[in-house]
Write a protein that holds these residues in place. Structure first.
Motif, short mmCIF file in Angstrom:
data_model
loop_
_atom_site.label_atom_id
_atom_site.label_comp_id
_atom_site.label_asym_id
_atom_site.label_seq_id
_atom_site.Cartn_x
_atom_site.Cartn_y
_atom_site.Cartn_z
N SER A 74 0.85 -1.19 0.00
CA SER A 74 0.00 0.00 0.00
C SER A 74 0.88 1.24 0.00
O SER A 74 1.90 1.28 0.70
CB SER A 74 -0.91 0.02 1.23
N VAL A 96 -4.81 2.70 6.63
CA VAL A 96 -4.66 1.45 5.89
C VAL A 96 -5.29 0.34 6.71
O VAL A 96 -4.96 0.15 7.88
CB VAL A 96 -3.17 1.14 5.62
N GLU A 155 5.27 3.65 2.14
CA GLU A 155 5.02 2.33 1.58
C GLU A 155 4.82 1.34 2.72
O GLU A 155 5.62 1.31 3.67
CB GLU A 155 6.21 1.89 0.72
N GLN A 158 2.55 -5.47 3.26
CA GLN A 158 1.60 -6.27 4.01
C GLN A 158 1.99 -7.73 3.90
O GLN A 158 1.70 -8.40 2.91
CB GLN A 158 0.18 -5.99 3.49
N LYS A 478 -4.88 -8.73 -8.23
CA LYS A 478 -4.82 -7.28 -8.27
C LYS A 478 -5.46 -6.78 -9.56
O LYS A 478 -5.39 -7.45 -10.60
CB LYS A 478 -3.37 -6.78 -8.22
N GLU A 524 -7.97 -9.62 2.97
CA GLU A 524 -7.88 -8.18 2.74
C GLU A 524 -8.51 -7.82 1.40
O GLU A 524 -8.30 -8.51 0.40
CB GLU A 524 -6.42 -7.71 2.74
N SER A 526 -9.21 -4.27 -1.08
CA SER A 526 -8.96 -2.85 -1.29
C SER A 526 -9.51 -2.44 -2.65
O SER A 526 -9.28 -3.13 -3.65
CB SER A 526 -7.46 -2.56 -1.23
N ASN A 528 -10.02 1.26 -4.98
CA ASN A 528 -9.81 2.71 -5.02
C ASN A 528 -10.21 3.27 -6.38
O ASN A 528 -10.10 2.60 -7.42
CB ASN A 528 -8.36 3.07 -4.69
N GLN A 540 -11.86 5.65 -1.70
CA GLN A 540 -11.11 4.44 -1.38
C GLN A 540 -11.81 3.66 -0.28
O GLN A 540 -12.24 4.23 0.73
CB GLN A 540 -9.69 4.82 -0.93
N GLU A 542 -11.36 -0.04 2.03
CA GLU A 542 -10.54 -1.18 2.39
C GLU A 542 -11.16 -1.90 3.57
O GLU A 542 -11.80 -1.28 4.42
CB GLU A 542 -9.12 -0.74 2.79
#
Length: 658
Positions: A74, A96, A155, A158, A478, A524, A526, A528, A540, A542
């Motif tokens: 992230s 986050v 940065e 994770q 992703k 997880e 996410s 955006n 965004q 999450e």
């Protein structure tokens, strides 16, 4: 391409999530990854691999924290930082979902950062790629002398990063990047608010040809939101860079932080008058040179942290003094060839503590050199010293749409001998927008000096602790396309000899101990959206869900069972009228575990809560005016049992830039 152990782990994850009706999602995810391996078998591998290798080179320069493919990283950018209703790094990290910030003192006083359900000692903190993690305790890891205006991005890795970043990257790592903007600027800000809050900062950046110099200073203070939560905090940071084609890039950074604060109930609810004063000094020198196919990196660093703690302010009862020094250096070579990128490196650090209570008895005690206003001057009579040597090799190869990375690290020190840690990551680009990834990695962490030696009225450390280790599995997808992006990942971490402070049923004291088994499973998500339209600037969302199985043997756990079971974050930046931006942050948190209420003596579960933060900012070319509120709903909540967090806190300020 994928080992049977990876698929076995994913099967375990699916079974463990079955009760939560998430197996359809996980099943689709697994199907995607399995399908990608079939696609790879039909892929035309005659594509220009040199172009792909060039892309890896660029990424390795841009992301200093971890350049292996197929990892969830992230990134919080400078543009996102300037709109958010925050004033400290810890508040930025809170946005986050995979990051758990447990706050004792607000506005940069003290916070514990953990990732993916781990403890606050299991996260590696870096400043421009330099390790600034404190060997005494993770409570000091965010003693960072940087101003938010200095930061270009943050940065967050994770998941484990031990094989490249070193032992303390057990559940993840945070890298704060500064000094990348090459524009001249002078800016200042002033803010104030409720509870006697005041913040003043100034920063300057100069760039001409091959030389860049940046400097910043800030001061903040507050009377506190409840009794004995006042603080005074000052930072100074300097960064100088010189770069040309022949010499390469040389980067110097140095910083100083001085912080004193009331610590009401910080470490024991029985003591409302606790007090702490810390002072942190940090410097490093880095050199980087690119010889076309070969990149050479070298760095040297030193960090000193002073800690004066008083169980009762201005009383000798329970008063402790500590000084830690970390001196180290790293050398790394990265070579690009037709078979990929190969990186080899060595990292050495000497970690030392002198203290009034932590360590073994010193043959030659010395006077305390911080807090010497006390008469007679106390002495450092305890201490410890350890050398840590890490050597590693890592290789990344790209074949068509498939990226593979694997490596091995050996960590040695005289107390625990040699430990090997390895791992592998894989990613497959299904389309130009979709990417599937999977990985399996080991991680380890050495005990802190507090783990080994701290003793007090309620605590008894165990100096026979051994390093904690874990084996982690991860898989996901992703998506990245223009204005949209997102990721979905599942993970499982099987921990062994995990270090925690526990209280056996027949004991009145907390004891540091190795827990034989702690397994964590999580998911997880996410999403955006950054359209950059005249109205919506960023949206965004999450969420993180996780559960932990722990072999507690009826012991009470201080840290490892109080993880975030569920957390969701929603951030929206939008225009109201021209030049007026609203930034909303809504956070929902559900923490596992419980604590004993100090007043009623009853065992109380952590209650879920929702927080709303809002900033309104009006910006013109050279200045901006803002008004903001944290915890707008005035919610009552607890990060640590018996320590109530602040309610609604209004602030306002102005920023100037030349």
């Amino acid at each position: 391409m994928y080992s049977k152990y990876t698929f076995y782990s994913i099967g375990n994850i699916i079974r463990s999530l079955k009760a939560y009706n998430l197996n359809k999602v996980i099943g689709l995810l697994l199907l995607t990854i399995l399908s990608s391996s079939n696609i790879f078998a039909q892929t035309d591998t005659s594509k220009n691999n040199s172009q792909m290798l060039k892309e890896v080179t660029v990424n390795s320069q841009r992301k200093k924290i971890y350049s292996a493919p197929g990892r969830v990283i992230s990134v919080i950018t400078a543009n996102e930082i300037k709109n958010m209703p925050v004033h400290t790094v810890q508040d930025l990290l809170e946005s986050v979902s995979s990051v758990d910030i447990r706050t004792r003192g607000e506005n940069g006083v003290q916070a514990d950062v953990s990732i993916r359900g781990g403890s606050f000692d299991q996260v590696l903190i870096l400043l421009n790629g330099i390790n600034v993690t404190d060997p005494q305790t993770g409570h000091h890891n965010l003693n960072l002398p940087v101003n938010l205006d200095d930061i270009d991005r943050i940065e967050i890795l994770q998941g484990p990063g031990t094989r490249i970043l070193g032992p303390n990257a057990f559940t993840g790592a945070v890298n704060i990047v500064t000094g990348e903007k090459k524009t001249k600027k002078l800016q200042a800000s002033l803010a104030g608010g409720e509870n006697g809050y005041l913040l003043g900062s100034v920063s300057a950046f100069y760039h001409k040809k091959e030389l860049s110099i940046g400097s910043s200073a800030n001061y903040s203070r507050s009377d506190g939101y409840i009794h004995n939560t006042d603080f005074n905090l000052g930072n100074y940071f300097l960064q100088m860079q010189y770069e040309n084609a022949k010499a390469g890039k040389v980067n110097f950074q140095g910083g100083f932080q001085n912080k004193s604060f009331g610590a009401n109930s910080f470490y024991s609810p029985a003591f409302k008058e606790q007090y702490e004063h810390t002072r942190t000094i940090f410097s490093s020198l880095q050199w980087n040179k690119n010889y076309e196919k070969l990149i050479v990196d070298a760095s040297f660093y030193w960090r000193r942290n002073y800690d004066r703690y008083e169980l009762i302010k201005n009383s000798s009862f329970g008063r402790n003094f500590h000084r830690t020094d970390v001196l180290g250096g790293q050398a790394k070579l990265s070579y690009f060839s037709q078979i990929g990128k190969t990186t080899v490196g060595v990292d050495y650090s000497n970690q030392q503590i002198v203290s009034t209570v932590l360590g073994v008895t010193l043959n030659n005690p010395s006077e305390v050199d911080f807090g010497s206003d006390i008469s007679p001057i106390p002495q450092y009579v305890k201490g410890d010293n350890r050398n840590v040597l890490n050597t590693f090799i890592d290789h990344t190869i790209i074949v068509g749409a498939l990226s593979l990375s694997g490596g091995l690290l050996n960590s040695w020190n005289e107390d625990y001998g040699s430990h090997w840690q390895g791992g592998a990551d894989a990613s497959y680009r299904i389309t130009s927008d979709w990417q599937a990834f999977a990985g399996i990695n080991q991680s380890m962490r050495l005990p802190t000096f507090t783990d080994l030696y701290y003793r007090g009225p309620d605590y008894a450390a165990n100096n026979n602790l051994v390093p904690e280790t874990a084996l982690s599995y991860e898989a996901g997808v992703k998506y990245d396309r223009s204005k949209f992006g997102g990721s979905l990942s599942v993970y499982q971490r099987n921990g062994k000899d995990i270090i925690d402070w526990i209280k056996p049923p027949d004991s009145v004291k907390w004891q540091s101990s190795n827990i034989s088994k702690v397994n964590t499973t999580g998911l997880e998500l996410s999403v955006n959206y950054k359209p950059a339209t005249s109205f919506i600037k960023r949206a965004q969302f999450e969420l993180t869900w996780q559960k932990t199985d722990k072999d507690t043997k009826n012991y009470t756990s201080m840290y490892d069972l109080s993880f975030l079971r569920f957390k969701s974050e929603f951030i929206l930046d939008h225009a109201i009228v021209k030049n007026l931006i609203a930034s909303w942050r809504i956070s929902y948190q559900q923490r596992a575990g419980n604590y004993k209420d100090f007043n009623t003596k009853a065992v109380v579960d952590y209650n879920p809560f929702t927080l709303l933060d809002l900033r309104l900012m009006y910006t013109l070319s050279n200045y901006a005016v803002f008004v903001e509120s944290s915890n707008l709903f005035n919610t009552t909540y607890y990060d640590f049992g018996n320590l109530q967090q602040p309610g609604r806190w209004m602030k306002a300020g102005v920023k100037f830039r030349l």
